[in-house]
Design an enzyme around this catalytic site. Structure first.
Site, PDB file in Angstrom:
ATOM      1  N   CYS A   2       6.662  -2.126 -14.107  1.00 60.42           N
ATOM      2  CA  CYS A   2       7.823  -2.197 -14.995  1.00 60.42           C
ATOM      3  C   CYS A   2       7.499  -1.601 -16.369  1.00 60.42           C
ATOM      4  CB  CYS A   2       8.342  -3.613 -15.231  1.00 60.42           C
ATOM      5  SG  CYS A   2       8.799  -4.469 -13.729  1.00 60.42           S
ATOM      6  N   ARG A  27       5.837   3.784 -14.385  1.00 59.01           N
ATOM      7  CA  ARG A  27       5.444   2.376 -14.275  1.00 59.01           C
ATOM      8  C   ARG A  27       6.216   1.618 -13.203  1.00 59.01           C
ATOM      9  NH1 ARG A  27       2.568   0.642 -18.656  1.00 59.01           N
ATOM     10  NH2 ARG A  27       3.133  -1.496 -18.184  1.00 59.01           N
ATOM     11  N   TRP A  74       9.377  -2.185 -11.271  1.00 60.44           N
ATOM     12  CA  TRP A  74       8.527  -2.198 -10.092  1.00 60.44           C
ATOM     13  C   TRP A  74       8.644  -3.615  -9.553  1.00 60.44           C
ATOM     14  CZ3 TRP A  74       3.868  -4.643  -8.559  1.00 60.44           C
ATOM     15  CH2 TRP A  74       3.245  -4.048  -7.447  1.00 60.44           C
ATOM     16  N   ASN A  98       8.375  -7.298 -18.494  1.00 64.38           N
ATOM     17  CA  ASN A  98       7.307  -6.738 -17.658  1.00 64.38           C
ATOM     18  C   ASN A  98       6.263  -7.828 -17.482  1.00 64.38           C
ATOM     19  OD1 ASN A  98       5.275  -5.199 -16.446  1.00 64.38           O
ATOM     20  ND2 ASN A  98       4.469  -4.551 -18.429  1.00 64.38           N
ATOM     21  N   GLY A  99       5.971  -8.191 -16.225  1.00 65.71           N
ATOM     22  CA  GLY A  99       4.980  -9.240 -15.981  1.00 65.71           C
ATOM     23  C   GLY A  99       5.455 -10.170 -14.886  1.00 65.71           C
ATOM     24  N   GLU A 496     -12.511   8.673  -2.623  1.00 70.63           N
ATOM     25  CA  GLU A 496     -11.477   9.090  -3.573  1.00 70.63           C
ATOM     26  C   GLU A 496     -10.514  10.093  -2.924  1.00 70.63           C
ATOM     27  OE1 GLU A 496     -10.255   8.096  -6.159  1.00 70.63           O
ATOM     28  OE2 GLU A 496      -9.306   9.765  -7.172  1.00 70.63           O
ATOM     29  N   LYS A 500      -6.546   9.445  -2.564  1.00 67.98           N
ATOM     30  CA  LYS A 500      -5.545  10.367  -3.101  1.00 67.98           C
ATOM     31  C   LYS A 500      -4.586  10.779  -1.993  1.00 67.98           C
ATOM     32  CE  LYS A 500      -5.773   9.954  -6.424  1.00 67.98           C
ATOM     33  NZ  LYS A 500      -6.680   9.395  -7.396  1.00 67.98           N
ATOM     34  N   GLU A 503      -2.110   7.893  -0.935  1.00 69.48           N
ATOM     35  CA  GLU A 503      -1.072   7.479  -1.884  1.00 69.48           C
ATOM     36  C   GLU A 503      -0.028   8.556  -2.142  1.00 69.48           C
ATOM     37  OE1 GLU A 503      -2.673   6.216  -5.679  1.00 69.48           O
ATOM     38  OE2 GLU A 503      -4.134   7.804  -5.720  1.00 69.48           O
ATOM     39  N   HIS A 519     -21.168   4.523  13.933  1.00 72.01           N
ATOM     40  CA  HIS A 519     -21.126   3.068  14.122  1.00 72.01           C
ATOM     41  C   HIS A 519     -19.694   2.558  14.271  1.00 72.01           C
ATOM     42  CE1 HIS A 519     -25.398   2.768  13.393  1.00 72.01           C
ATOM     43  NE2 HIS A 519     -25.241   3.560  12.336  1.00 72.01           N
ATOM     44  N   LYS A 617       1.901   2.971 -12.127  1.00 72.61           N
ATOM     45  CA  LYS A 617       0.760   3.552 -12.815  1.00 72.61           C
ATOM     46  C   LYS A 617      -0.194   2.499 -13.353  1.00 72.61           C
ATOM     47  CE  LYS A 617      -1.587   6.896 -14.657  1.00 72.61           C
ATOM     48  NZ  LYS A 617      -2.456   7.584 -13.689  1.00 72.61           N
TER      49      LYS A 617
HETATM   50  C1  F6R Z   1      -5.182   5.887  -7.856  1.00 67.18           C
HETATM   51  C2  F6R Z   1      -4.896   5.151  -9.070  1.00 67.18           C
HETATM   52  C3  F6R Z   1      -5.224   3.701  -9.111  1.00 67.18           C
HETATM   53  C4  F6R Z   1      -5.907   3.351 -10.454  1.00 67.18           C
HETATM   54  C5  F6R Z   1      -6.137   1.839 -10.535  1.00 67.18           C
HETATM   55  C6  F6R Z   1      -6.889   1.445 -11.790  1.00 67.18           C
HETATM   56  O1  F6R Z   1      -4.795   7.211  -7.970  1.00 67.18           O
HETATM   57  O2  F6R Z   1      -4.406   5.678 -10.007  1.00 67.18           O
HETATM   58  O3  F6R Z   1      -6.023   3.345  -8.037  1.00 67.18           O
HETATM   59  O4  F6R Z   1      -7.103   4.054 -10.539  1.00 67.18           O
HETATM   60  O5  F6R Z   1      -4.905   1.179 -10.505  1.00 67.18           O
HETATM   61  O6  F6R Z   1      -6.188   1.778 -12.941  1.00 67.18           O
HETATM   62  P1  F6R Z   1      -6.892   1.805 -14.361  1.00 67.18           P
HETATM   63  O7  F6R Z   1      -7.935   2.852 -14.325  1.00 67.18           O
HETATM   64  O8  F6R Z   1      -5.786   2.097 -15.326  1.00 67.18           O
HETATM   65  O9  F6R Z   1      -7.495   0.441 -14.568  1.00 67.18           O
END
Ligand code: F6R
Length: 622
Positions: A2, A27, A74, A98-99, A496, A500, A503, A519, A617
């Site tokens: 949010c 967000r 969100w 937000n929360g 990673e 990527k 998502e 394994h 985000k």
């Molecule tokens: C993946 C992504 C998330 C963030 C995670 C941590 O692409 O963006 O996995 O890396 O939510 O976020 P921060 O770094 O802001 O604590």
């Protein structure tokens, strides 16, 4: 999680709010809404969907309102729908939130017994109803807000306004990020800085337990003490400085353009291409004199010699940077490093001692689990350092020390440039720790530093594979599943790459240490299954070649990322070449094609890669 915005000043509020919401859409984008006060009283417009859906239901021309609040959601409590969209209202009191309000069920029951009928399934709706209930029992508006906040358990950043008090805007923070933008004769509040960068670069970072009361002429900060007390914590008058002990106004050096797409169709692609610059900016301050780095972070030579263990906690992509750091720090500084996902770290007994260093890694500085882990480590007596991208964020304010990555605002929900900036910061730490602990000889340190200097150029070269990643993405776009394999320091890069891909493209992907394939995961390999293998030329290269053979023998489609393409062209279906690098630095380059492959897979599968489904985000809830 949010985004909330608010405005009070001389401009027409609605366009300002809509602009701010658009910039916070990363967000959350399940629903959006605004409320403003004009001659007719409070007007609320809200809808399921995105900011553009909200725009379609707004009146034209924009009403002459000079005060308003907005929200992009969100969903946590209640499905994405019109009725659950914010703002929520009761008795002329409007709230955006937000929360999470953890005790909302009890509060709802209490309010229902007083006759309140709820119009949504959200936790938030209890807030305007509680304020209204306290006012009906005789409390003035501001006291009713404070009394309500003392009833709430959980985390919140709130924007509040009232029809009866149309010249004031209220912002409250407890556990969720909130900043106040200070303009000339106007104020803004928002969950994040980019919302209002086009209007002001001056911000107040609210602390937990603070309320900001804004009118056109001034903003006053108050602690959330019980109703009846209103001890001011200082006043900001735009154009003048605040009172001596007033709130600190921080000037941010980000430009609005830094938060724009600058000709790219997607923020994610723009941010991938920014990496040569963001890695350079992150290292700039330290490369010429790295030995001063830890000292200036408050990590003294005495502390370094006494250090017995390093703990790192982070989430998601930042956690993958932490895993890379474990390899580098243990190799260069010979110091044991424990890396843990922050949401696990905080919920189990931690064997942290006073002579341990704790590092949190967080792009946003607001990830709830990472903050909780950092607080836990601090409670146990560890020195806490955060590697963080957002100046003034909660992590940066609460840690003993901050090493800022200089990636600029990261808007794409999938993290890219923050990751390589984190790697840059962590490599520098590893090198300096190694030198200070007498484990890394000067010549080797110089080799690494000089290669770090060249890293922006090497990343630029690695970016040349974009066209190829697009073509490969086109060939694999119908796949339902993929495997990512890597060894040693490039195992986290396989993780990673898989994160990527899933998502952004919604293709299921697993990252695995290549040696572990036999394994279990090898059972997944069947004709045509795409298997991405990170295979740099190092002491593990031949072992990785054997893994490639094993995949090929079972019909898998092998996509290799390597700096040694010649021998591999005959074995693999696709070979993506990256420039050679020192093993410790190879993750910087190997991750680039994986980011691009995920990006193009997402685009070619028709997804909104900047706002992938179900994600937000900044994860400010636990
Ligand atoms: C993946 C992504 C998330 C963030 C995670 C941590 O692409 O963006 O996995 O890396 O939510 O976020 P921060 O770094 O802001 O604590």
């Amino acid at each position: 999680m949010c985004g909330i915005v608010g405005y009070i000043g001389g401009r027409s509020a609605l366009p300002v709010l809509m602009d701010g919401l658009k910039r916070l859409e990363y967000r959350g984008y399940d629903s959006a809404g605004v409320a403003y006060i004009n001659g007719n009283g409070i007007e609320i417009k809200k809808t399921k969907g995105r900011i553009e859906d909200l725009r379609k239901i707004l009146p034209l021309p924009a009403p002459e309102a000079k005060i308003g609040v907005g929200h992009t959601r969100w969903a946590t409590h209640g499905a994405p729908s019109d009725r659950n969209a914010h703002p929520h209202v009761c008795g002329g009191i409007v709230v955006v939130h937000n929360g999470i309000i953890e005790n909302y069920r009890d509060l709802k029951t209490r309010l229902a017994s007083e006759g309140h009928e709820f119009a949504s399934d959200t936790d938030t709706e209890v807030i305007p109803r509680l304020i209204s209930s306290h006012m009906q029992k005789g409390l003035p508006f501001e006291d009713a807000i404070k009394k309500t906040l003392s009833d709430l358990r959980g985390s919140y950043a709130l924007g509040i306004m009232s029809q009866e008090c149309p010249e004031k805007l209220y912002a409250v923070r407890n556990g969720s990020p909130l900043i106040i933008g200070v303009g000339l004769d106007e104020f803004f509040f928002a969950s994040d800085i980019p919302a209002f960068l086009q209007f002001t670069k001056k911000f107040i970072f609210l602390e937990d337990g603070q309320m900001c009361i804004m009118s056109r002429g001034q903003a006053r900060l108050e602690p959330l003490e019980p109703a009846g007390s209103s001890k001011s914590m200082g006043v900001v008058i735009p154009g003048k400085t605040g009172v001596e002990d007033g709130p600190k106004v921080v000037e941010i050096d980000w430009t609005p353009e830094m938060a724009e797409k600058e000709g790219y169709d997607y923020f994610m692609l723009k941010e991938i291409y920014e990496q040569p610059g963001t890695v350079r900016d992150t290292m700039r301050e330290w490369l010429d004199n790295p030995v001063t780095m830890l000292d200036s972070l408050g990590i003294t030579p005495k502390m370094i010699l006494g250090l017995t263990r390093l703990h790192i906690a982070a989430c998601g992509t930042s956690y993958h940077a932490a895993l890379v750091a474990k390899y580098i720090i243990e190799a260069l500084a010979h110091m044991p490093v424990d890396v843990e996902i922050a949401s696990e770290f905080r919920h189990r007994e931690q064997l942290i001692e006073k002579n341990n260093l704790f590092i949190s890694i967080t792009q946003s500085g607001e990830t709830a689990d990472t903050l909780a882990a950092q607080r836990e480590a601090s409670k146990k007596g560890a020195f806490t350092l955060t590697i963080c991208n957002v100046v003034g964020s909660t992590a940066s304010r609460e840690a003993d020390s901050v090493l800022y990555t200089r990636a600029g605002p990261e808007i794409g929900v999938a993290s890219t440039k923050a990751f390589t900036a984190q790697l840059a910061a962590l490599c520098l730490i590893a090198i300096v720790l190694g030198m200070k602990r007498g484990r890394l000889i000067a010549a080797e340190a110089e080799t690494l530093i000089s290669q770090l200097r060249k890293m922006p150029l090497l990343i630029e070269k690695a970016l040349a594979c974009e066209q190829q990643t697009m073509e490969i993405a086109d060939r694999i776009k119908g796949s339902r599943s993929m495997l990512y394999l890597g060894r040693g320091i490039n195992y986290p890069i396989a993780l990673e790459g898989a994160l990527k891909l899933k998502e952004i493209s919604y293709i299921h992907a697993e990252g695995y240490p290549a040696g572990e394939m036999k394994h279990g995961p090898i059972a997944l390999i069947e004709s045509g299954l795409p298997v991405v293998v990170v295979a740099p030329m190092n002491n593990l290269f031949e072992k990785t070649l054997s893994n490639i053979e094993e995949v090929k023998a079972r019909g898998g489609r092998v996509i290799v990322i390597t700096d040694e393409p010649l021998g591999l062209r005959a074995m693999a279906d696709e070979v993506i070449e990256v420039p050679p690098a020192h093993t410790a630095l190879s993750p910087f380059l190997n991750v680039i094609p994986l980011q691009l492959l995920a990006f193009w897979s997402g685009v070619l599968n028709g997804n909104d890669v900047d706002k992938p489904r179900n994600l937000a985000k900044s994860v400010t809830v636990e």
